[in-house]
Design an enzyme around this catalytic site. Structure first.
Site, mmCIF file in Angstrom:
data_model
loop_
_atom_site.group_PDB
_atom_site.id
_atom_site.type_symbol
_atom_site.label_atom_id
_atom_site.label_comp_id
_atom_site.label_asym_id
_atom_site.label_seq_id
_atom_site.Cartn_x
_atom_site.Cartn_y
_atom_site.Cartn_z
ATOM 1 N N LYS A 272 2.529 -3.399 6.534
ATOM 2 C CA LYS A 272 2.744 -3.565 5.230
ATOM 3 C C LYS A 272 4.136 -3.604 4.784
ATOM 4 O O LYS A 272 4.694 -4.218 3.965
ATOM 5 C CB LYS A 272 1.801 -2.741 4.427
ATOM 6 C CG LYS A 272 0.325 -2.916 4.334
ATOM 7 C CD LYS A 272 0.314 -4.148 3.657
ATOM 8 C CE LYS A 272 -1.187 -4.618 3.398
ATOM 9 N NZ LYS A 272 -1.372 -6.005 2.794
ATOM 10 N N TYR B 32 -0.940 -0.098 10.012
ATOM 11 C CA TYR B 32 -1.435 -0.709 8.892
ATOM 12 C C TYR B 32 -0.154 -0.570 7.836
ATOM 13 O O TYR B 32 0.393 -1.610 7.241
ATOM 14 C CB TYR B 32 -2.637 -0.293 8.098
ATOM 15 C CG TYR B 32 -2.903 -0.716 6.879
ATOM 16 C CD1 TYR B 32 -3.333 -1.955 6.768
ATOM 17 C CD2 TYR B 32 -2.840 0.084 5.945
ATOM 18 C CE1 TYR B 32 -3.924 -2.443 5.465
ATOM 19 C CE2 TYR B 32 -3.009 -0.523 4.463
ATOM 20 C CZ TYR B 32 -3.434 -1.787 4.282
ATOM 21 O OH TYR B 32 -3.881 -2.051 2.962
ATOM 22 N N SER C 217 0.840 -1.126 -0.169
ATOM 23 C CA SER C 217 0.100 0.104 -0.095
ATOM 24 C C SER C 217 0.804 1.397 -0.111
ATOM 25 O O SER C 217 2.004 1.253 0.326
ATOM 26 C CB SER C 217 -0.967 -0.090 1.178
ATOM 27 O OG SER C 217 -1.288 1.189 1.514
#
Lengths: 326, 326
Positions: free
Chosen positions: B153, B149, B125
């Protein structure tokens, strides 16, 4: 204050403990207690006027990190690691200690809760970078490690930044240059020769130089490494913001410049103890290493290292040889 | 070939499965079998002429990843993740699925051994980047995620690169732009409005715009996202080398440009369904997001996305609305 050093039996850990015994305080706060931890029992530093506790355990095993932080140390130095060569050879061990162990430690701190928020200083490495890179690596260059060790250190940095951002502790990750002159016996680490060619001739022994004199690398003394750790222990975290992993300052010089510095400091007789014996394996490994950095942020935050290789040699003669050259 | 999609019930996973059913092959190799996995039972795509198996389990639980790779799929798409907002609210769950789950999956692949070396395509991402950044983020800009997050990632990317370097599998991590126009109901994700202001007016409904028209962001259609995954599945890993995580191409445009594209494609009547209602919380979140990228490497490797927002809207009308505007 209560200080915990994880990895207290290593070279940098021992020097840090000795410095704490001498300084008696960190950032003006008197040291009440020092816990030294390692997988083998560390020795307490001589002359400490505070309580010293030594602990031997594998901090990556379930429950061990919890024990270490249960006494709520105010300042935690996390120096424990499987070194680069071993982490590359033993994939499982490297990941278990360097990644999972570090994560378990950070989790153990978080689980204490109840307002506990220590300063955590984590030693990272320039191995978070991987070739190709620019001649000088800037503070915003990306991390593409080419070793498992470098990968594990980068993950440790990321976890440290996120746990800090979430308020679970107040961390800094510091990327040490290659430590030179490393005291002790010559070892088989690929980087060993950077120190061997200085330490051994100064002690009256022959040293082998396996690469050409134009190899450039990034150095700081053990004394500077301890200085980085203590400076990171006292920084104002809020003022620094969320980018908590910093490339430390160092000195970029070629092997030829190292040798000329040795000649200036110790003379031709000492330099004559360096024997050239090219090693294709080491030449290949070293060709992928970082040569120079532009560590603007660390300098702006007050981190300082040696500014000449002569100075690095003099630090070694003062700190390890009692001022005497063989 | 045998393909495994982990996260097969999500929007991108479903579209990927539908595309596979239509294409019948990847990179010229016929598909013999597709395993679709998710935490809820995914549905097999209509019209597939190969065997489809659907599996529901929590792949982060001990032993589950082993079961998924035991049949030695040749190509594994790892799309499963706890999304940004939830990973930020539920720290443990985000780390358990996004970091530990991904690591367990990579380990399970490694443990198969016996020459097993699948292609792994992992969706990362643009959340691996954190403000402040340059107006256009280049391929060598560093990762300083500002969410758990984004941290998880980034760790997944690092593990993927190291496991690939060690030869345990042959992986690519692809950093998806914000997917626009996301089909389905309006959701409460902070990024939801980028899609809501297009999808809802096109369907005859009102949409709320919570930010000003000068907000710039980075978009690609669901169709492009599936294209990225399939292109990553067929790249020559050796030719690409060890840097396996790539920022995908996308389209940088402002909200005002999105609205003008909607006007060109669908007319004033549709645009009039957008209602301005500034939301200070969303304005603040979005101000920290990346606006534009310079994804040179992905473009050089043949990844392609839309080149105008008009095209992104037309893809939505074709793929989701059967060509009809309300």
């Amino acid at each position: 204050m209560h200080i915990l050093i994880i990895g207290g039996a290593g070279m940098v850990g021992r020097k840090l403990a000795e410095r704490l015994a001498k300084d008696k305080a960190v950032g003006g706060k008197p040291i009440a207690r020092l816990t030294l931890h390692d997988v083998v029992e560390p020795s307490a530093p001589a002359g400490a006027d505070f309580a010293c506790v030594t602990v031997a355990s594998d901090f990556s095993l379930p429950g061990e990190a919890e024990k270490l932080v249960a006494s709520r140390p105010d300042l935690i130095f996390h120096l424990a690691a499987i070194v680069s060569g071993e982490a590359e050879q033993d994939f499982d061990k490297g990941y278990r200690i360097n990644l999972d162990g570090t994560w378990k430690l950070f989790e153990a701190i978080r689980q204490v809760g109840d307002g506990y928020k220590p300063r955590v200083v984590f030693t990272s490495s320039i191995a978070v970078f991987g070739a190709p890179f620019p001649e000088k690596i800037g503070d915003e260059f990306f991390n593409t490690p080419l070793t498992s060790y470098g990968t594990q250190k980068t993950v440790g940095e990321l976890l440290l930044a996120d746990y800090t951002r979430k308020g679970f502790f107040d961390g800094f990750g510091i990327r040490l240059p290659t430590i030179c002159v490393r005291p002790g016996k010559p070892n088989k680490a690929a980087s060993g020769f950077f120190s061997n060619i200085i330490r051994e001739p100064l002690a009256g022994h022959e040293a082998v130089l396996p690469v050409s004199e134009d190899v450039r690398h990034w150095h700081a003394s053990p004394r500077s490494a301890v200085g980085f750790l203590l400076h990171a222990a006292t920084l104002d975290g809020e003022a620094v913001g969320p980018r908590r992993n910093l490339t430390m300052p160092g000195l970029s010089c070629t092997v030829g410049e190292q040798i000329e510095a040795l000649r200036r400091v110790a003379g031709d007789k000492v330099v004559a103890r360096i024997r050239r014996e090219p090693d294709p394996a080491i030449i290949k490994i070293v060709s992928g290493w970082a040569r120079d950095f532009d560590p603007k942020r660390a300098l702006a935050l007050g981190f300082r290292s040696e500014t000449s290789f002569d100075e690095i040699i003099r630090v070694h003669i003062e700190d390890e040889l009692g001022g005497k050259i063989a």
